[in-house]
Design an enzyme around this catalytic site. Structure first.
Site, short mmCIF file in Angstrom:
data_model
loop_
_atom_site.label_atom_id
_atom_site.label_comp_id
_atom_site.label_asym_id
_atom_site.label_seq_id
_atom_site.Cartn_x
_atom_site.Cartn_y
_atom_site.Cartn_z
N ARG A 116 4.34 17.66 -12.17
CA ARG A 116 4.44 16.05 -13.48
C ARG A 116 4.71 16.19 -14.49
O ARG A 116 3.08 16.79 -14.69
CB ARG A 116 4.73 14.52 -12.56
N ARG A 120 -1.00 7.85 -19.20
CA ARG A 120 -0.29 8.87 -18.56
C ARG A 120 1.29 8.67 -19.16
O ARG A 120 0.35 8.06 -20.47
CB ARG A 120 0.91 7.54 -16.87
N LYS A 140 -3.87 3.68 -12.37
CA LYS A 140 -3.28 4.08 -13.30
C LYS A 140 -2.76 2.70 -14.55
O LYS A 140 -3.51 1.75 -14.17
CB LYS A 140 -2.17 4.21 -12.51
N LYS A 169 -0.04 2.41 -17.72
CA LYS A 169 0.60 3.27 -18.36
C LYS A 169 1.04 2.34 -19.31
O LYS A 169 1.28 1.03 -19.68
CB LYS A 169 1.86 2.78 -17.21
N CYS A 227 14.07 6.11 -7.07
CA CYS A 227 13.21 7.05 -7.04
C CYS A 227 13.47 8.48 -6.16
O CYS A 227 14.71 8.29 -5.31
CB CYS A 227 11.62 6.41 -6.34
N CYS A 276 8.08 12.39 -0.39
CA CYS A 276 7.32 11.42 -0.63
C CYS A 276 6.62 11.00 -0.01
O CYS A 276 6.77 10.27 1.32
CB CYS A 276 7.87 10.27 -1.92
N CYS A 318 9.98 2.72 -0.59
CA CYS A 318 8.47 2.27 -0.47
C CYS A 318 8.08 0.75 -1.15
O CYS A 318 9.08 1.09 -2.34
CB CYS A 318 7.06 3.26 -0.03
N CYS A 358 8.30 3.15 -8.29
CA CYS A 358 8.55 3.91 -9.09
C CYS A 358 9.99 3.35 -10.08
O CYS A 358 9.68 4.72 -10.91
CB CYS A 358 8.53 5.20 -8.38
#
Length: 1533
Positions: A1025, A1094, A1166, A1168, A1388, A1394, A1433, A1437
């Site tokens: 990514r 990110r 994470k 964002k 996603c 994934c 899931c 995302c």
């Protein structure tokens, strides 16, 4: 069973009951034959057979893949086989029929109505050695089908049962045959079991000496004595002359010459008899066996049958012998008046066609018969006299009658309309009454009805259109497909014209035609018959370069234009063949049917000719273990065959694996001067399979080496380049080793042919079994030196919990003195289970109560076996599950189902329980550990090791925090792992660290099971990514990203929901090169993932370029400010290993490094940040840790500051109510000049106060909810030494993209195009990637990636507008004619890459929308925007929790459905239904969309509507996400 309504159904049922294997031959796998629908229904319901112990195997085969080849393997293994087919298969299968006639096989033939049933398909094979039975009515079809199977079993010979299905179309339904009667008639209680053939019987096309034989004793009518003397033994060739048939009742002219039961060898005229008490089966044996079978049916049912059936008056003077459809004649004869010429006529039909019994025919006729009209429904007659006419003549030439000899008159029977039957009969009998009747008189129409029933026209399977479209794209007008479907070929049937053989002939003729045309052009160039001299010069120029592709195709349009302007007669004559002015790219289209007999196929003819012809051969056989294991079905390798010729270009391609390679191969094939063979893989089980199914099958085949991608060009040798180029990189090393092995074994295979198939076939299953055995034996040997009782722990685990638990239990067992072994269930040799003393099973729950992948094979074997005796084995089971995972009561049994089922099954097999099954529940306070803590002490107590003292203290499990702090600032052992070529993976701890570097290790889940079965490690690859601030890329960066995806990835790019590029399928060996390529584009991947800040998102804002520039500048400032400082990224990915550059190290190996913001443990999770510009909330500003809402200055033109939101987040764990999505909370307003410092301080508060013990509770949203917004604000302000102002007013109106052309304030143009789910790729229908690459070469502005996964082509000046629009149109990138629902959708990646995915997403959402768009059209909603999102899931995302309608994967094919999100992205949705499949989704959505269309208020959005009508309650904050759901989760099981 239900009553049978058609002959096909009745026959299918008998075939299913009476065999082990049924080969269902169909026009196409997606098109049913007369039999296949019923067979597949029986198979799907696992209906038990009479012969097979379990349900018989039903194998569907296409008619053009040499289907009868599939019969040999099961027949030779001792199984009874039936074939259901149309008559079109018979003639192409003649080479097999002569051998199959000596096996107990039954072939049920439905005569193909094209345009009328043609019995010549039967008469043409009458000498093949089969017994032929004919039925006419529905009841006869059932009885004679049973007769055929009984006769095959008792005689050991092949029997063919044929019928015209139209003949019994109007018959009343009949009762099914009683299974007990079937068993009795088949003689299963007395017939000797069939024995497998000796191993050396492997020949297919050569006679293997097999003959159906029977005992020499005196024939008896007793069935038991017949059954005892029957054998199906193969006899080798020898020198003993066989005993001829004693069938004195057979006609002299046919039974000896043509009888299928005369026992003469098919190839040799002599047979060696191994046992003098046996002899070949004769025609007399067949007659006698038939009488016995029919007697038994008669006693049970009252229905009687004879070899020839006569109906009519006993004093009839005339009779009809009909070999064809009799239905209409029977009805008309029955209704005849006394005045009709045929009033006293009899009717004769043959039940037994071969062996022909002339004596029985003569005996069946009344003595009064003087004249017989023979009606043969035979369209393809090769002799003057029909075969049935000759049979009847030779049978009756000595038959006396009351009036003298019998006159026999032949007639050809065609199609007769029901209204003209009376007239036809009159014509027949008028001819018959003549003193000299006309022979071969035609009765009815040869052409048949205008619309024949059951006619299947030639059609190209939809999935195969991919290759056709590529050919069209590459060659355009130059393409000439010689056997294209639908092409006009005067006087040639469509079937013949579409065949590759015809196409090759037409290509040769076309080449000759062009050669003559070149001569005509040269003559014309010297002629003075043109109106002007202009055409002459152009024709001369063309003639000089007629064979030069490049030149001739360039000037051809000019030549044609000059001739068109000339207008002379000569010019007009040349223009009649104007296509020949071009040098065509000439192609033949073939199928894998050519691969079964290469010596007789079109491939051989083309290669042998040396002609410059290109062949595209589409292979549609899916990779499967069954196909690979059956050596007799294995197709020859066309590629190797062609390469051995030495004069051909050969390529093996797969459009669903590498689009680029397909293009290269087709272009290279066209340029090659000689034959070219392009083998194109397109696997499908049915012709209407979805592209997703084809993609998954292709990936398996390519990855496992079944279908390698390569190109072979003999011309390369002259250039000093290798001839062979392997393009399937993942298996390059394995394939090279295989080719070496194949060369090494060639001599061995030649010396020992019987081993050839075994040596060359896939040996994955054997390797896997050997691995299990060696691992188990080695561990057993090691344990011999240890003391204590043994304990074997078998686990099945998907997410690692069950595996970790098993390993921990094993360590604890060792500490207590037990000899423990821990392994996955599928890795354990099941046959050793009864030898174990103590076995512990630990399994999690997958899907709909299924075993995890590494335990499914073990469970399948355990549940089906009856041979395991576990009476000496003690066992215990612990199961992991989630009691809230299935909210509906009817689904509650799925909770911990694998563990419960295993416990019951092992107990059934005799196992002794050590403890009751333990149930771990994710809903308990400590998740599954609560139940486990109660279960484990009981286990130790049962094993007598519960009071062991001095147990060592267990080290705590390694957490992500441990990995980070021990990583030496994100270095770990990544560099060493990249250098390890023994595996495609890196270590587990390094896989956590590489996320900080912007890459995830994944494996292809489509291939997981198949690679495991082959004894291979998972197909590891990496996702990369990029970090792309604000989603803005230059054209040169786009081109570099395109190149990286093609050179190092899977040839696609993903535009993510975080406005950046993502690459998939990068193997470890290419990972560093890909990273360097990204760096060369002045981009990076550092901090694109991991526990850091990110990629920062920014609204694309095409209409406000100055304001976008301001906001983008701020985003870059924030991004750079929060970037990690470690130099590990540069060391690992960018530094040249050969350079002298070295880091200064102190205190051993510690690198002098520093992270002033993050520290050595970075953030808890994470982080964002996103920036939205009202009125567009296209970045979903409420869904991030920090959401910045841009506020304009007083003039409304430039940026002033930001309203600051904190605490948004999307990650959730299914049914864990402690986890939830959350929308951001407002802190207030802050000026733009210090906003980067604000972001830093917010991040630092999270760094210091976030939960580092529970990663599911580590996001900023939980930190804020824990301390409260006001407390959190105060801590930020304390670090800032400044306060937030009151939030400034703003308004959002949408969170979707605005598609199409827009102009900004500077007059620049911007085009926002639709990229479905962000996937940039080339397909045959849509060369998107190529189009964007070509645009990037000329575009002067930039590319802006949108948060909704689309693309904005920005900064197009007016001067370039027409050019860009033309390119967009050329590559179909300007198409915006999609439904509002599709334009507003997002998904996603999910499967196959994934590792967290539970269900499909990106590959499935487009299909679901397609199924809803018809409803949208019907209700006038096509243009309405409804925000729909799907994820595989609950990690969120694609930000599903903010969508108006969302589907979140729960298990494969099952989704939770959420409703009520805000259209502007301001409100969370709520659970409406749990674990629903597609059918239920459509059942909910279609009526709901209709209701929305009818009942919505003006301007009311879908999410607001479902709340207003009471379908769902609004979610007011994240903590109430799980409250007031539409479908309550019940705790009751």
């Amino acid at each position: 069973m239900a009553m049978a309504k058609t002959a096909g159904e009745a026959v299918a049922r008998i075939a299913y009951l009476s065999t082990h294997v049924v080969l269902s031959i169909q026009p196409a796998l997606a098109i049913d034959s007369h039999f296949s629908k019923h067979l597949h229904t029986y198979s799907a319901t696992r209906l038990p057979g009479v012969v097979a112990e379990k349900a018989p195997e039903v194998v569907a085969l296409r008619h053009n893949v040499d289907p009868l080849l599939s019969a040999f393997q099961p027949l030779r293994s001792g199984k009874l086989v039936a074939v259901t087919t149309s008559s079109s298969v018979l003639l192409p299968s003649v080479p097999h029929l002569y051998k199959l006639a000596q096996y107990p096989i039954v072939i049920h033939v439905s005569l193909h109505a094209s345009p009328t049933p043609d019995y010549s398909d039967i008469t043409a094979i009458r000498q093949s050695g089969f017994v032929f039975l004919q039925s006419e009515t529905l009841q006869e079809a059932q009885d004679l089908a049973l007769t055929a199977h009984a006769l095959a079993i008792k005689s050991g010979k092949g029997v063919m049962h044929f019928f015209d299905p139209a003949n019994s179309r109007d018959d009343s339904p009949i009762e099914p045959e009683d299974p007990e009667l079937v068993r009795d008639v088949l003689g299963l209680n007395t017939t000797r079991a069939l024995l497998p053939l000796p191993e050396n019987c492997t020949s297919i096309y050569v006679d293997d000496g097999r003959r159906a034989t029977m005992a020499e004793e005196t024939t008896s009518a007793s069935e038991s004595s017949q059954s005892d003397r029957l054998t199906t033994k193969g006899l080798p060739s020898g020198n003993v002359i066989e005993k001829p048939s004693s069938g004195g009742g057979s006609s002299v002219g046919s039974s000896v010459r043509e009888s299928s039961a005369d026992s003469r060898p098919t190839v040799s005229s002599a047979t060696s008899i191994e046992n003098p008490s046996t002899r070949p089966v004769t025609s007399d044996d067949v007659y006698e066996l038939l009488e016995t079978i029919w007697s038994k049916i008669n006693r049970a049912t009252g229905r009687s049958y004879r070899t020839f059936e006569y109906t009519g008056p006993e004093n009839a003077e005339s009779a009809l012998f009909i070999f064809g459809s009799t239905g209409l004649f029977v009805d008309e004869l029955g209704a005849a008046k006394s005045s009709d010429e045929f009033a006293k006529c009899g009717l004769i039909t043959a039940r037994l066609y071969r062996p022909w019994n002339g004596l029985h025919l003569a005996e069946s006729l009344p003595a009064s018969v003087r004249r017989i009209a023979v009606l043969e429904q035979i369209r393809r007659k090769t002799t003057k006299w029909g075969p049935i006419l000759l049979d009847v003549l030779t049978s009756l030439r000595t038959k006396p009658s009351a009036g003298g000899s019998i006159m026999v008159v032949g007639h050809q029977l065609g199609y007769i309309e029901p209204a003209t039957v009376h007239q036809a009969l009159r014509g027949i009998f008028q001819n018959l009454s003549l003193a000299t009747p006309y022979q071969n008189l035609e009765v009815g129409s040869r052409d048949g009805p205008l619309h024949p029933p059951d006619h299947y026209g030639l059609t190209q399977p939809k999935v195969e259109s991919a290759y056709m479209k590529i050919l069209d794209q590459v060659f355009g007008e130059r393409l000439y497909l010689a056997n294209r479907l639908g092409a006009a070929n005067a006087g040639i049937s469509a079937t013949i014209a579409a065949s590759p053989e015809y196409g090759f002939g037409s290509l040769l003729a076309r080449k000759d035609h062009r050669s003559r045309f070149i001569g005509d052009v040269k003559t014309a160039a010297a002629s003075h018959d043109f109106a002007t001299d202009v055409p002459r010069s152009w024709l001369s120029k063309w003639a000089l370069s007629a064979e030069d592709d490049t030149v001739v195709n360039t000037i051809a349009p000019d030549v044609i234009a000059r001739l068109s302007n000339d207008g002379s007669k000569l010019a007009s004559t040349l223009l009649e063949s104007k296509s020949l002015f071009f040098k065509e790219s000439q192609w033949l289209l073939g199928s894998d049917a050519w691969a079964y007999d290469l010596g007789n196929s079109g491939v051989h003819h083309v290669l042998a000719s040396g002609a410059n012809v290109n062949m595209l051969i589409i292979d549609s056989q899916p990779w499967s273990e069954r196909a690979a294991a059956d050596a007799t079905r294995r197709k020859k390798d066309i590629g190797l065959y062609a390469m051995n010729f030495g004069n051909a270009y050969v390529a093996s391609v797969a459009v669903y694996s590498s689009y680029t390679q397909v293009l290269e191969a087709m272009i290279e094939a066209d340029k090659f001067k000689g034959p070219s063979v392009v083998l194109a893989y397109l696997p499908y089980n049915k012709e209407d399979d979805s592209p997703l199914t084809v993609l998954q099958e292709t990936k398996k085949a390519v990855d496992l080496g079944y279908w390698p991608l390569y190109r072979w060009n003999p011309e390369n040798e002259e250039k000093g380049e290798p001839n062979f180029s392997l393009d399937s990189e993942r298996i390059k090393q394995e394939l090279e080793e295989f080719l070496k092995r194949d060369n090494h074994l060639t001599q061995l295979m030649n010396r020992h042919p019987k081993f050839a198939a075994n040596l060359s076939e896939s040996y994955g299953t054997e390797v896997r079994a050997l691995q299990k055995r060696k691992a188990k034996d080695a561990y057993d040997a090691m344990l011999e030196s240890l003391y204590g009782a043994p304990m074997t722990i078998l686990f099945a685990s998907d997410n690692g919990n069950a595996e970790s638990l098993a390993k921990r239990l094993g360590n604890r067992g060792k500490a207590r003195g037990l000899k423990t072994m821990v392994t996955a269930m599928d890795d354990y040799p099941l046959e050793d289970l009864p030898t174990e003393e103590n076995v512990i099973f630990i399994t999690s729950t997958a899907g709909q109560g299924e075993f995890p992948q590494n335990g499914r094979a073990f469970w399948d074997a355990v549940k089906d076996t009856t041979e395991l005796d576990l009476s000496q084995t003690k066992y215990a089971v612990f199961a992991l599950g989630d009691s809230h995972y299935w909210p509906r009561k009817e689904d509650k049994h799925y909770y911990n189902k694998p563990g419960k089922d295993l416990d019951v099954r092992v107990a059934f097999l005799g196992g002794q329980k050590l403890a009751d099954v333990g149930l771990g529940d994710d809903q308990d306070p400590d998740s599954y550990q609560t139940g486990y803590g109660e279960w484990e002490p009981k286990l130790w107590q049962a094993l007598g090791v519960d009071k062991v003292e001095g147990l060592p203290e267990e080290p705590p499990p390694i957490t992500n925090e441990d990995i980070k702090i021990q990583s030496n600032f994100l270095r770990g052992t990544i560099a060493e792992g990249l250098d390890d070529t023994s595996t495609g993976a890196i270590s587990a701890s390094d896989s956590q660290l590489t996320k900080f570097h912007g890459t995830y290790m994944q494996d292809d889940r489509d291939l997981r099971d198949d690679r495991k079965a082959q004894g291979l490690e998972p197909a590891y690859a990496f996702m990369i990514r990029c970090r792309l601030n604000g989603g803005v890329a230059s054209p040169s960066q786009w081109l570099q990203m395109d190149s990286i995806s093609s050179s190092y990835g899977n040839e696609t790019m993903k535009l993510t929901t975080r406005q950046t590029f993502q690459f998939h399928g990068v193997v470890k060996s290419k990972l560093k090169s890909a990273m360097r390529g990204i760096n060369k584009a002045l981009m990076t991947t550092i901090a694109a993932c991991g526990d850091v800040n990110r990629n920062i998102m920014v609204s694309p804002l095409p209409t406000k370029s100055a304001f976008h520039r301001d906001v983008h500048h701020i985003s870059a400032k924030i991004s750079d400010h929060l970037l990690p400082s470690t130099t590990a990224y540069h060391e690992i990915w960018l530094k040249d290993n050969d350079s002298d550059e070295k880091q200064t190290k102190v205190a051993g190996d510690a690198v002098v490094d520093n992270e002033p913001l993050y520290g050595p443990t970075y953030l808890p999770r994470k982080f964002k940040i996103t920036i939205a510009v009202p009125p567009h909330n296209d970045t979903d500003v409420y869904a991030h840790d920090i959401g910045l809402i841009a506020i304009k200055d007083a003039d409304g033109k430039r940026l002033e500051g930001f309203n600051v939101l904190v605490g948004g987040g999307m990650g959730v764990t299914h049914n864990n109510k402690k986890t939830y999505p959350r929308t951001g909370s407002m802190l207030g307003y802050f000026p733009a000049s210090r906003i980067h410092i604000v972001c830093e301080k917010i991040m630092l508060v999270q760094r210091d106060h976030g939960d580092r013990k529970n990663r599911k509770h580590a996001r900023l949203k939980y930190t804020i909810d824990g301390m409260g917004v006001n407390v959190f604000r105060s801590k930020v302000e304390e670090l800032l030494e400044a306060r937030f102002e009151e939030a400034k007013p703003f308004e959002f109106k949408s969170n979707i993209d605005t598609f199409g052309w827009q102009k900004d304030e500077f007059g620049m143009n911007h085009f926002l195009m639709f990229i479905e789910n962000g996937r940039v790729e080339n397909t045959a229908e849509f060369p998107m990637k190529t189009g964007l690459r070509e645009i990037a070469k000329v575009h002067k502005g930039d590319f802006r990636l949108t948060p909704n996964q689309h693309l904005c082509l920005s900064g197009v000046p007016d001067d370039d507008l027409d050019m860009i629009k033309g390119m967009l149109k050329k590559y179909k990138l300007d198409n915006l004619h999609f439904s509002g629902l599709r334009l507003s959708s997002s998904a996603c990646v999910a499967f196959p890459t994934c590792g967290l995915a539970m269900a499909e997403s990106e590959r499935y959402l487009p299909e679901l929308i397609t199924k809803l768009e018809g409803c949208l059209e019907e209700n006038g909603l096509r243009q309405d925007s409804i925000v729909m999102r799907m994820t595989g899931c609950p990690n969120g995302c694609a930000r599903p929790w903010l969508a108006e309608v969302a589907f979140v994967g729960k298990a494969y094919g099952a989704y939770n459905m959420y409703l009520g999100g805000g259209y502007h992205g301001q409100r969370l949705n709520k659970l409406y239904r749990s674990s629903i499949m597609e059918e239920e989704i459509l059942d909910i959505m279609k009526p709901l969309l209709k209701r929305y269309a009818l009942e919505r208020q003006e301007g009311e959005r879908f999410g607001d509507f479902v709340i207003r009508i009471g379908m769902i309650k609004p979610t007011k904050e994240g903590k109430s996400f799980h409250e007031d759901v539409a479908e309550e989760e019940s705790d009751a099981e």
